[in-house]
Design a protein around this motif. Structure first.
Motif, PDB file in Angstrom:
ATOM      1  N   UNK A 480     -27.195 -15.407 -43.254  1.00 24.69           N
ATOM      2  CA  UNK A 480     -27.173 -16.458 -44.412  1.00 24.69           C
ATOM      3  C   UNK A 480     -26.467 -17.524 -43.991  1.00 24.69           C
ATOM      4  N   UNK A 481     -26.877 -18.727 -44.498  1.00 22.88           N
ATOM      5  CA  UNK A 481     -26.256 -19.956 -44.314  1.00 22.88           C
ATOM      6  C   UNK A 481     -24.563 -20.125 -44.935  1.00 22.88           C
ATOM      7  N   UNK A 611     -16.358 -11.117 -44.057  1.00 25.15           N
ATOM      8  CA  UNK A 611     -17.401 -12.262 -43.726  1.00 25.15           C
ATOM      9  C   UNK A 611     -16.365 -13.435 -43.732  1.00 25.15           C
ATOM     10  N   UNK A 612     -16.501 -14.236 -42.682  1.00 22.45           N
ATOM     11  CA  UNK A 612     -16.020 -15.401 -42.534  1.00 22.45           C
ATOM     12  C   UNK A 612     -16.872 -16.588 -42.876  1.00 22.45           C
ATOM     13  N   UNK A 621     -21.420 -17.727 -52.141  1.00 20.56           N
ATOM     14  CA  UNK A 621     -21.769 -17.159 -50.981  1.00 20.56           C
ATOM     15  C   UNK A 621     -21.473 -15.388 -51.003  1.00 20.56           C
ATOM     16  N   UNK A 622     -20.230 -15.442 -51.721  1.00 13.11           N
ATOM     17  CA  UNK A 622     -19.909 -13.961 -51.877  1.00 13.11           C
ATOM     18  C   UNK A 622     -20.824 -13.082 -52.924  1.00 13.11           C
ATOM     19  N   UNK A 623     -21.505 -13.792 -53.932  1.00 14.46           N
ATOM     20  CA  UNK A 623     -22.410 -13.162 -54.879  1.00 14.46           C
ATOM     21  C   UNK A 623     -23.656 -12.860 -54.000  1.00 14.46           C
TER      22      UNK A 623
END
Length: 784
Positions: A480-481, A611-612, A621-623
């Motif tokens: 993922x970006x 996740x860093x 991003x978390x979603x």
């Protein structure tokens, strides 16, 4: 007649509106603070006092070669064993250590609630009242749950919740009953009770003496007199059973009503416990504020009456009976008190939730209506009696000539009542604000201090799954970006008691050692930037690293023969020590360092996926990370991502609460002190108006007169500062001693604080004097 007295009282209060406002504000804040402390005392001192039978909780002390571990956790086998082997044990009950988790209803998250697992028998043991459901059969199936009355009213209002479904991460449960809400001052707080049958079916270690899943064990006895002998027998049983593990386990019995006041900081204990010292500090603070506000009120009101003593004496000469003057004064005082009581309930209502949160308190007006009435009646009666006596002492005891000469005044020039009041008030201000400032600095230190690992720009998602599915998920996230790196572990370090304490054995030794263990992925150390003081990180080869371990310096300190290359036996596997890490704050900086072993593993159903990120929109991003899991597991209940910095922040929320509460009460005390200074200065200025005018006529400048008044009062405020500093230092050191990682007191900060309070005082005194000093002296002296 009384209607006339009432009108006169209102007229007099409006006539002296400045004194009235000062008195009302000070007394209102004092009463609001004192009411909270009064109810706080009733609530805290009556925790778990509503049980009809004597209930005891078992607490444990483990003596190991590494040291002593004290904890409240029991293993499931303890209860059954004690019931079978100790005749005097009447009954026992277990409850899982309460934890908070997200709850899903109709596939929608409804928030976090307190959850515990119990057996059906728990309901009878603790007299839990069921509003709905069959008390004899509920919780006999592993998928059954009970919900609280408030939970049912919130989410099933107007309909029966029976046989409705809720989801707890990883499973769907069926509601089989509703229990009555617990008293707010119960140490056992839960919203949902699950069946312990799920553990019995799935946990192979449940019946082992070194089992899993922490529980609290509660006992009742047939004969209290036999408890000391029973305790000796219990400890002999535990000595025999735990000897093969190389540890000594001893048991103590704690009455349930004593649990809330915890001064021992047991591991795996209840949340929101309070030390007795903390309780006394809060109570003392409230009492001090009440005393200051009452003394301030008494002094300023009496000073106001001293100005009217001539008028009252003349009323007596012209036929007014002393009883009538007394009634008039009592009505006036009563009005002031009634208005203050009404106003005190307003701030009390609005700040109650704030204070409850910051002090971890459970104070509610609805729980103590009669006690609140008693509190206000007591305070009101005392004030009316004291103020009536002081206000009218001159009218009754002195002649008109004496009253006209000022001999009845409380603040005559040869008395020091006003100075003593100032010293008392400002000493309290300096103590509360200085200690509050230390609490604030310690809180900021805890947030910024080195935990031994980096937690910035990291969020975590808890997953229950096979390691194959979990590893595949991690690989998908990496693509993922905005994702820099991904890792996983079973434990979430830095946030409290989610770290297991396990038994390990050193090679060539027959003794067992209790150590905390972390089960992590191979790249965990580099992900969190955990630095080694010696040795190397885990091997990149999965097979090789599966028998490697890293220990901390505290492990080396407790086991001096351990070094890089030593062998440690854990769960029938030999692990080679490949590295030594500086001590990690695995339970946060409020807990001391402890022996730690870090190993890599894949064979765990539960893990945190970390996740860093390097994106400006981490929430989005978390979603996406969360949705990626749900794409392949649409029926899985997945909680929202947990951002690490916010989790660390919550660990020190109690310290933040102490910080804000101390500053809050300090601000109230400062306001009371400044209002007292305002009233005393105003009275003094009115008494010395002619003196000021004469000084101005004789050439004194405005600045010189202002300096004269400021000098008189600042001298006593400085004395207050020097009285307060030793006491503030003592209490600050005592409070800081509870933290293994703490700040050093910087006295320059206290000096700056003192200067700030003095500036507020100068502004107050100058504002009061300004009008009189700048009045034309001829306007005042022409009446001489």
């Amino acid at each position: 007649m009384y209607r006339l007295y009432f009108k006169l009282a209102i007229k007099n209060l409006l006539k002296n509106y400045q004194n009235t406002v000062i008195n009302l504000l000070g007394l209102t804040l004092g009463l609001a603070s004192a009411l909270f402390i009064f109810l706080f005392f009733l609530s805290e001192s009556s925790y778990d006092s509503f049980y009809e039978k004597d209930i005891y909780r078992t607490n444990y002390k483990l003596k190991t070669p590494n040291g002593i571990i004290e904890m409240a956790r029991a293993f499931y086998i303890h209860g059954q064993t004690l019931k079978e082997k100790i005749d005097n044990v009447d009954d026992y009950a277990f409850i899982e250590v309460p934890y908070q988790n997200d709850i899903l209803i109709n596939k929608q998250s409804v928030g976090e609630y307190n959850i515990s697992a119990v057996e059906n028998h728990f309901l009878d043991f603790f007299d839990v009242e069921l509003i709905l459901g069959d008390k004899e059969t509920v919780l006999n199936d592993q998928d059954e749950v009970l919900i609280s009355e408030s939970f049912a009213n919130t989410f099933f209002k107007g309909e029966s919740p029976l046989n409705k479904e809720i989801e707890i991460p990883g499973s769907t449960r069926k509601i089989k009953g509703v229990f009555k809400d617990l008293p707010s001052n119960s140490s056992l707080q839960y919203d949902i009770l699950c069946s312990i049958e799920r553990y019995k079916a799935n946990d192979k270690n449940l019946y082992h003496w070194v089992g899993s899943n922490p529980f609290f064990l509660y006992l009742t006895f047939k004969n209290k007199d036999q408890i000391p002998n029973n305790l000796q027998k219990i400890n002999k049983i535990f000595e025999k059973e735990y000897a093969p593990f190389g540890v000594e386990m001893s048991v103590t019995l704690q009455p349930i009503e004593d649990i809330h006041f915890d001064s021992h900081h047991l591991l795996y204990d209840m949340p929101k416990l309070r030390s007795y010292e903390s309780f006394l500090v809060v109570i003392s603070t409230g009492i001090i504020i009440l005393i200051l506000s009452l003394v301030n009120f008494v002094v300023l009101y009496t000073a106001q009456k001293d100005e009217e003593i001539q008028t009252l004496s003349l009323m007596k000469i012209y036929g007014a009976h002393h009883k009538e003057i007394l009634i008039s004064t009592c009505i006036e005082i009563g009005l002031l008190i009634l208005i203050s009581i009404g106003f005190s309930l307003l701030p009390f209502h609005f700040v109650l939730s704030f204070i409850n949160e910051k002090l971890n308190a459970v104070v509610y007006l609805r729980d103590y209506p009669l006690e609140v009435l008693f509190f206000y009646l007591s305070i009101g009666t005392i004030l009316i009696v004291v103020l009536s006596f002081l206000s009218l002492r001159g009218v009754k005891s002195f002649s008109l000539a004496e009253s006209l000469s000022g001999q009845t005044q409380l603040f005559s020039s040869y008395r020091y009542g006003d100075k003593i009041l100032l010293v008392l008030q400002f000493s309290t201000v300096f103590i509360l604000l200085s200690v509050g400032f230390i609490v604030h600095q310690q809180y900021q230190h805890l947030l910024k201090a080195d935990h031994g690992f980096s937690y910035e720009n990291i969020f975590a998602v808890p997953i229950y799954s096979s390691f194959e599915k979990r590893d595949a998920y991690k690989e998908e996230i990496k693509k993922m970006v905005g994702v820099e790196e991904v890792t996983s572990s079973r434990e979430f370090i830095g946030v409290g008691n989610n770290i297991s304490v396990e038994s390990v054995q050193l090679e060539g030794s027959d003794r067992w050692n209790m150590v905390s263990t972390l089960h992590v992925a191979g790249n965990y150390m580099s992900f969190f930037d955990i630095q080694l003081s010696e040795g190397k990180h885990f091997d990149t080869n999965q097979k090789l690293r599966s028998t490697e371990c890293i220990v901390n310096k505290e492990f080396i300190k407790k086991n001096s023969e351990t070094q890089v290359g030593s062998i440690v036996k854990y769960n029938d596997t030999n692990y080679k020590v490949i590295g030594i890490v500086d001590n990690l704050a695995i339970r946060g900086l409020t807990q001391p360092n402890e022996p730690l072993m870090i190993i890599t593993t894949r064979m765990l159903e539960f893990s945190y996926i970390y996740v860093k990120y390097s994106t400006s929109n981490p929430l989005e991003l978390a979603q996406k990370v969360r949705n990626k899991w749900l794409e392949g597991n649409p029926d899985y209940f997945l909680t929202d991502a947990m951002f690490y910095d916010q989790s660390i922040y919550r660990v020190y929320k109690e310290t933040e609460g102490q910080n804000q509460a101390s500053l809050f009460f300090g601000a109230i005390t400062l306001f009371i002190a400044v209002s007292g200074l305002w009233g005393i200065t105003r009275y003094s200025v009115l008494q010395r108006t002619k003196e000021i005018s004469i000084r101005r006529v004789n050439g004194a400048s405005v600045q010189q007169v202002l300096f004269l008044f400021n000098k008189d009062y600042l001298l006593w405020i400085f004395i207050s500062f020097f009285i307060a500093m030793p006491l503030a230092h003592y209490y600050s050191v005592e409070w800081l001693s509870t933290f293994p990682n703490r700040i050093q007191i910087q006295f320059i900060d206290w000096i700056l604080l003192g200067i700030g309070v003095c500036l507020i005082s100068v502004i107050t005194i100058t504002a009061i004097c300004w009008k009189v000093v700048n009045t034309n002296p001829s306007e005042i002296l022409r009446d001489i």
